[in-house]
Motif scaffolding. Structure first.
Motif, short mmCIF file in Angstrom:
data_model
loop_
_atom_site.label_atom_id
_atom_site.label_comp_id
_atom_site.label_asym_id
_atom_site.label_seq_id
_atom_site.Cartn_x
_atom_site.Cartn_y
_atom_site.Cartn_z
N ASN A 330 21.79 22.14 40.82
CA ASN A 330 20.40 21.87 40.45
C ASN A 330 20.17 22.38 39.03
O ASN A 330 20.04 23.59 38.80
CB ASN A 330 19.45 22.54 41.44
CG ASN A 330 18.02 22.10 41.25
OD1 ASN A 330 17.62 21.68 40.19
ND2 ASN A 330 17.23 22.21 42.33
N GLU A 332 17.59 22.11 37.06
CA GLU A 332 16.28 22.73 36.84
C GLU A 332 16.27 24.17 37.32
O GLU A 332 15.69 25.07 36.67
CB GLU A 332 15.20 21.92 37.55
CG GLU A 332 13.80 22.42 37.25
CD GLU A 332 12.73 21.55 37.89
OE1 GLU A 332 11.54 21.86 37.73
OE2 GLU A 332 13.11 20.53 38.53
N GLU A 333 16.93 24.41 38.44
CA GLU A 333 17.01 25.78 38.96
C GLU A 333 17.81 26.68 38.01
O GLU A 333 17.44 27.84 37.75
CB GLU A 333 17.64 25.77 40.35
CG GLU A 333 17.72 27.14 41.00
CD GLU A 333 18.34 27.08 42.38
OE1 GLU A 333 18.72 28.16 42.89
OE2 GLU A 333 18.44 25.97 42.95
N ASN A 336 15.58 27.45 35.01
CA ASN A 336 14.55 28.45 35.32
C ASN A 336 15.13 29.86 35.38
O ASN A 336 14.49 30.83 34.92
CB ASN A 336 13.88 28.10 36.66
CG ASN A 336 13.06 26.82 36.57
OD1 ASN A 336 12.63 26.44 35.49
ND2 ASN A 336 12.87 26.15 37.71
N SER A 337 16.32 29.99 35.91
CA SER A 337 16.96 31.32 35.96
C SER A 337 17.32 31.79 34.56
O SER A 337 17.20 32.99 34.22
CB SER A 337 18.22 31.26 36.83
OG SER A 337 17.89 30.88 38.15
#
Length: 398
Positions: A330, A332-333, A336-337
């Motif tokens: 993912n 996007e994940e 974000n991290s």
């Protein structure tokens, strides 16, 4: 004319001689029914035949018997086997409905109004059945004419006349629909009840079915007429060639030798044929058709029948539900991290836990994908570093 006194006497007479009447009706087109044949069906009691003749059920002419036209028309109409297309009946019904609508609108007495309305309902109900029957008879007559008429000129004329009747039926359908949808709106607004509404819906459905069938009939007539013209041109040329051949002038007045010398046809060359469906009436009533069917059946009787091979049953293993799971990265994940850290993107992805085995080349691919998709959210610097021969830009979060 000596007629029956009441319905009971008529029905009793028809019931008593049902065997004779049924046999004469079924053979009305195939053979001339002789008096001697009829005597066998009435136990050789000639008085029973005389009674039917006196009551005008059957007619005798020179030792031959035939059903009276009135009873013949009745049987054909009831059994839907009539070949006559009654177009005047539909036209008269339209005129009668218009007249009774005027009577209904002018009448103030409820009982007389209901009498007119009941006649209109009955006529509308009959019109759908008569129109459907006319279309069926029209199709049957077209097929019988094309398949059974031997004279080409008469065949063409009959098909053209049937095409005119098709046009008349189409116009009558349009007149009926115009009467319902456009011309008599005041009547339908005043008189419409549940029964009349149901009759009108059924009539529209029947007329719609008739319109679709008439379109197919028009195509069929055009196809038949084209075949007749093609066959007529061929026969005309054939007659001319035969005339020249009989007068020994075919070689002098034509270039037949040159044409034949240019032909290279062989015996195994495919010949163009025109399919021709046999008439149902011909198959059912003609003895020659029955003899041909029996001869074809004998030819197929000695043929070997090959049993089809049956496929093996599907194993239970192939029917079991097998679930295959695949972990997908993912992006996007991961982004974000990364935003929550101060590390550079390449080093972050190199050490990120993807919950599955991800080699160096795949991590480089993830780095490129994130930079490409989220370029506006990242700060890409001009200084570069190199790891395992891969040069990458220093990328930080904004």
């Amino acid at each position: 004319m000596n007629t029956f006194n009441d319905i009971k006497e008529l029905v009793t007479a028809l019931k008593r001689e049902e065997k004779l009447i049924s046999e004469m009706f079924s053979k009305r087109k195939s053979i001339d029914y002789k008096l001697s044949d009829a005597l066998e069906l009435v136990d050789y009691q000639e008085s029973r035949i005389d009674l039917l003749i006196q009551k005008s059920v059957i007619r005798e002419n020179g030792g031959l018997l035939e059903l009276d036209g009135q009873f013949l028309d009745f049987f054909e109409q009831v059994l839907y086997v009539s070949e006559e297309i009654n177009l005047s009946y539909i036209d008269e019904n339209i005129k009668s409905i218009k007249e009774n609508i005027v009577y209904f609108l002018n009448e103030s007495n409820e009982n007389r109004r209901y009498t007119y309305l009941r006649f209109i309902k009955k006529t509308f109900r009959n019109m759908g059945l008569v129109t459907l029957r006319s279309v069926v008879d029209l199709r049957r007559n077209i097929e019988n004419t094309f398949k059974n008429e031997a004279n080409y000129k008469n065949k063409q004329l009959k098909l053209e006349n049937l095409d005119e009747k098709r046009t008349i039926v189409t116009n009558l359908i349009q007149q009926t629909l115009a009467l319902i949808n456009e011309e008599e709106l005041t009547f339908f607004n005043r008189a419409l009840d549940e029964e009349l509404s149901r009759i009108i819906i059924g009539l529209k459905s029947q007329l719609g079915e008739c319109s679709h069938n008439l379109i197919e009939i028009e195509k069929q007539i055009i196809d038949y007429l084209n075949q007749i013209k093609e066959q007529g041109r061929f026969l005309e040329k054939l007659r001319k060639l035969k005339y020249l051949k009989d007068n020994f002038t075919i070689e002098a007045e034509t270039d037949i030798k040159q044409i034949i010398s240019n032909k290279n046809q062989v015996i195994f060359e495919v010949r163009t044929t025109q399919s021709l469906k046999l008439s149902i009436d011909f198959l059912r009533e003609d003895d020659r058709a029955f003899d041909a069917i029996k001869r074809i059946a004998r030819n197929y009787r000695n043929r070997l029948l090959f049993k089809q091979e049956i496929a093996e049953s599907i194993s239970n293993e192939n029917l079991e539900n097998n679930v295959e799971e695949e972990l997908i990265i993912n992006l996007e994940e991961v982004r974000n991290s990364f935003v929550a850290t101060s590390d550079n993107l390449f080093n972050f992805i190199l050490n990120y836990d993807f919950l599955k085995e991800v080699d160096f080349n795949e991590r480089v691919t993830v780095f490129c994908q994130i930079v490409s998709q989220y370029e506006g959210e990242l700060q890409i610097q001009d200084n570069y570093q190199t790891i395992n021969g891969i040069e990458y830009a220093m990328v930080f979060s904004k």
